[in-house]
Design an enzyme around this catalytic site. Structure first.
Site, PDB file in Angstrom:
ATOM      1  N   ASN A 181      28.149  50.306  37.097  1.00 18.43           N
ATOM      2  CA  ASN A 181      27.507  50.530  35.794  1.00 18.43           C
ATOM      3  C   ASN A 181      26.524  51.689  35.935  1.00 18.43           C
ATOM      4  OD1 ASN A 181      24.841  49.492  36.614  1.00 18.43           O
ATOM      5  ND2 ASN A 181      25.886  47.504  36.689  1.00 18.43           N
TER       6      ASN A 181
ATOM      7  N   GLY B 290      31.717  41.229  39.501  1.00 14.82           N
ATOM      8  CA  GLY B 290      33.079  41.756  39.660  1.00 14.82           C
ATOM      9  C   GLY B 290      33.273  42.572  40.927  1.00 14.82           C
ATOM     10  N   VAL B 291      34.005  43.674  40.822  1.00 17.80           N
ATOM     11  CA  VAL B 291      34.291  44.550  41.960  1.00 17.80           C
ATOM     12  C   VAL B 291      32.978  45.064  42.568  1.00 17.80           C
ATOM     13  CG1 VAL B 291      35.431  46.671  42.693  1.00 17.80           C
ATOM     14  CG2 VAL B 291      36.377  45.385  40.816  1.00 17.80           C
ATOM     15  N   ASP B 292      32.082  45.467  41.699  1.00 16.37           N
ATOM     16  CA  ASP B 292      30.797  46.026  42.116  1.00 16.37           C
ATOM     17  C   ASP B 292      30.046  45.040  43.020  1.00 16.37           C
ATOM     18  OD1 ASP B 292      28.736  47.847  42.135  1.00 16.37           O
ATOM     19  OD2 ASP B 292      28.058  47.450  40.085  1.00 16.37           O
TER      20      ASP B 292
ATOM     21  N   SER C 130      37.002  49.019  34.165  1.00 12.80           N
ATOM     22  CA  SER C 130      36.650  48.626  32.778  1.00 12.80           C
ATOM     23  C   SER C 130      37.406  47.417  32.228  1.00 12.80           C
ATOM     24  CB  SER C 130      36.809  49.789  31.783  1.00 12.80           C
ATOM     25  OG  SER C 130      35.727  50.677  31.865  1.00 12.80           O
ATOM     26  N   THR C 131      38.376  46.874  32.980  1.00 12.68           N
ATOM     27  CA  THR C 131      39.202  45.801  32.394  1.00 12.68           C
ATOM     28  C   THR C 131      38.675  44.393  32.677  1.00 12.68           C
ATOM     29  OG1 THR C 131      40.705  45.689  34.301  1.00 12.68           O
ATOM     30  CG2 THR C 131      41.290  47.230  32.532  1.00 12.68           C
ATOM     31  N   GLY C 132      37.487  44.293  33.273  1.00  8.96           N
ATOM     32  CA  GLY C 132      36.853  42.991  33.504  1.00  8.96           C
ATOM     33  C   GLY C 132      35.706  42.814  32.529  1.00  8.96           C
TER      34      GLY C 132
HETATM   35  N1  AR6 Z   1      39.131  43.584  44.067  1.00 15.02           N
HETATM   36  C1  AR6 Z   1      39.918  44.151  43.127  1.00 15.02           C
HETATM   37  N2  AR6 Z   1      39.771  43.926  41.815  1.00 15.02           N
HETATM   38  C2  AR6 Z   1      38.794  43.071  41.423  1.00 15.02           C
HETATM   39  C3  AR6 Z   1      37.915  42.432  42.340  1.00 15.02           C
HETATM   40  C4  AR6 Z   1      38.113  42.721  43.717  1.00 15.02           C
HETATM   41  N3  AR6 Z   1      37.353  42.186  44.676  1.00 15.02           N
HETATM   42  N4  AR6 Z   1      37.046  41.660  41.634  1.00 15.02           N
HETATM   43  C5  AR6 Z   1      37.359  41.802  40.322  1.00 15.02           C
HETATM   44  N5  AR6 Z   1      38.416  42.636  40.183  1.00 15.02           N
HETATM   45  P1  AR6 Z   1      34.885  44.382  36.714  1.00 15.02           P
HETATM   46  P2  AR6 Z   1      34.383  46.541  34.767  1.00 15.02           P
HETATM   47  C6  AR6 Z   1      39.088  43.127  38.946  1.00 15.02           C
HETATM   48  O1  AR6 Z   1      34.244  43.388  35.818  1.00 15.02           O
HETATM   49  O2  AR6 Z   1      35.220  45.861  33.742  1.00 15.02           O
HETATM   50  C7  AR6 Z   1      30.037  44.806  37.002  1.00 15.02           C
HETATM   51  O3  AR6 Z   1      29.064  43.843  36.808  1.00 15.02           O
HETATM   52  C8  AR6 Z   1      38.923  42.337  37.682  1.00 15.02           C
HETATM   53  O4  AR6 Z   1      39.928  41.340  37.585  1.00 15.02           O
HETATM   54  O5  AR6 Z   1      34.580  44.330  38.154  1.00 15.02           O
HETATM   55  O6  AR6 Z   1      34.551  48.016  34.978  1.00 15.02           O
HETATM   56  C9  AR6 Z   1      29.452  46.217  37.079  1.00 15.02           C
HETATM   57  O7  AR6 Z   1      28.177  46.225  37.663  1.00 15.02           O
HETATM   58  C10 AR6 Z   1      39.070  43.401  36.601  1.00 15.02           C
HETATM   59  O8  AR6 Z   1      40.423  43.538  36.193  1.00 15.02           O
HETATM   60  O9  AR6 Z   1      34.527  45.906  36.246  1.00 15.02           O
HETATM   61  C11 AR6 Z   1      29.409  46.641  35.652  1.00 15.02           C
HETATM   62  O10 AR6 Z   1      28.243  46.188  34.998  1.00 15.02           O
HETATM   63  C12 AR6 Z   1      38.673  44.684  37.275  1.00 15.02           C
HETATM   64  O11 AR6 Z   1      38.513  44.378  38.645  1.00 15.02           O
HETATM   65  C13 AR6 Z   1      30.616  45.958  35.043  1.00 15.02           C
HETATM   66  O12 AR6 Z   1      30.884  44.827  35.868  1.00 15.02           O
HETATM   67  C14 AR6 Z   1      37.382  45.278  36.751  1.00 15.02           C
HETATM   68  O13 AR6 Z   1      36.450  44.246  36.470  1.00 15.02           O
HETATM   69  C15 AR6 Z   1      31.831  46.847  35.087  1.00 15.02           C
HETATM   70  O14 AR6 Z   1      32.883  46.234  34.396  1.00 15.02           O
END
Ligand code: AR6
Length: 175
Positions: A29, A37-39, A122-124
Site C-alpha cells: 500500500n 495478505g501478500v504484504d 489488487s485482487t485481495g
Molecule cells: N502468496 C501469493 N498470493 C497471496 C498470498 C501469498 N502468500 N497471500 C495472499 N495472496 P492482497 P491487494 C493473494 O490482499 O488486493 C495489504 O494489506 C490473494 O489471494 O495481498 O493488492 C496491503 O498492505 C489475492 O488474490 O493485496 C495493502 O493494504 C492477492 O494475493 C492491501 O493489502 C492480492 O491480495 C493490498 O491489497
C-alpha cells in the site's frame, strides 16, 4: 508453461514467499509499511530488514514501484508496488493496475533481474475482479517484453484455486 519471445512464463498455485526467483513482487500500500495478505506474509517471513528499507524509501504512489533487498527470503529483491483500490480511482483503475505491473517489470530490467514472481495484485483486499485483472496483467507483460530483452522467467503465483484457474484459462488463449 508459456513462452513469449525469449521469456518463459509460468502460472501455478502457491505462496509467493516460497519463491527463489531473483525478485518477488509485493502487493503493498502507499505507506510501504506493511499490511495483510501478500504484504503481511512477505514482511513476516523476510524480517525487519525489508521494513527498515521501506521506511527509508518513505512510501510509494499508486501504480509506481520501489525495490528493497529480500531479508530472510530466498529471493534477492522485493519489488514493492501499489495497485489500485477497485472503485476508488474514478475509472482509472485499469490504468493504475497496468502501471503497477509495467513499472515493476521496468524496475526489474534496471536491476538486471532475470527471474521474477508476481502475486495477483489488487485482487485481495483492494477488490479488483480477477477476471478483469488478468487481462491487464497479460497486456502489461506483452508490452514490456515486446520492447525489452533480459527477463528470462516470469512466475505468476496464485493463492487460490479460483484465481489459478482464471489465470490459466486466460493465459491459454493469450500466449
Ligand atoms: N502468496 C501469493 N498470493 C497471496 C498470498 C501469498 N502468500 N497471500 C495472499 N495472496 P492482497 P491487494 C493473494 O490482499 O488486493 C495489504 O494489506 C490473494 O489471494 O495481498 O493488492 C496491503 O498492505 C489475492 O488474490 O493485496 C495493502 O493494504 C492477492 O494475493 C492491501 O493489502 C492480492 O491480495 C493490498 O491489497
Amino acid at each position: 508453461m508459456y513462452k513469449f519471445k525469449n521469456t518463459v512464463i509460468n502460472v501455478f498455485k502457491g505462496d509467493i514467499t516460497d519463491e527463489n526467483t531473483d525478485a518477488i513482487v509485493n502487493a503493498a500500500n502507499n505507506t510501504l509499511l506493511g499490511g495483510g495478505g501478500v504484504d503481511g506474509a512477505i514482511h513476516k517471513k523476510g524480517g525487519r530488514v525489508i521494513l527498515e528499507q521501506c521506511k527509508k524509501i518513505g512510501g510509494c504512489p499508486t501504480g509506481e514501484a520501489r525495490i528493497t533487498t529480500a531479508g530472510d527470503l530466498a529471493s534477492k529483491y522485493v519489488i514493492h508496488t501499489v495497485g489500485p483500490i477497485y472503485g476508488s480511482h474514478r475509472g482509472d483503475e485499469e490504468n493504475f493496475l497496468y502501471l503497477a505491473y509495467f513499472n515493476s517489470l521496468k524496475l526489474a530490467l534496471e536491476y538486471n533481474i532475470k527471474s521474477i514472481s508476481f502475486p495477483s495484485i489488487s485482487t485481495g483486499a483492494f477488490g479488483y475482479p480477477i477476471e478483469e485483472a488478468v487481462k491487464v496483467v497479460v497486456k502489461a507483460v506483452k508490452d514490456v517484453l515486446e520492447e525489452n530483452e533480459g527477463i528470462e522467467n516470469i512466475n505468476f503465483v496464485l493463492y487460490s484455486d479460483k484465481n489459478f484457474e482464471v489465470y490459466r484459462d486466460y493465459f491459454d488463449i493469450s500466449f
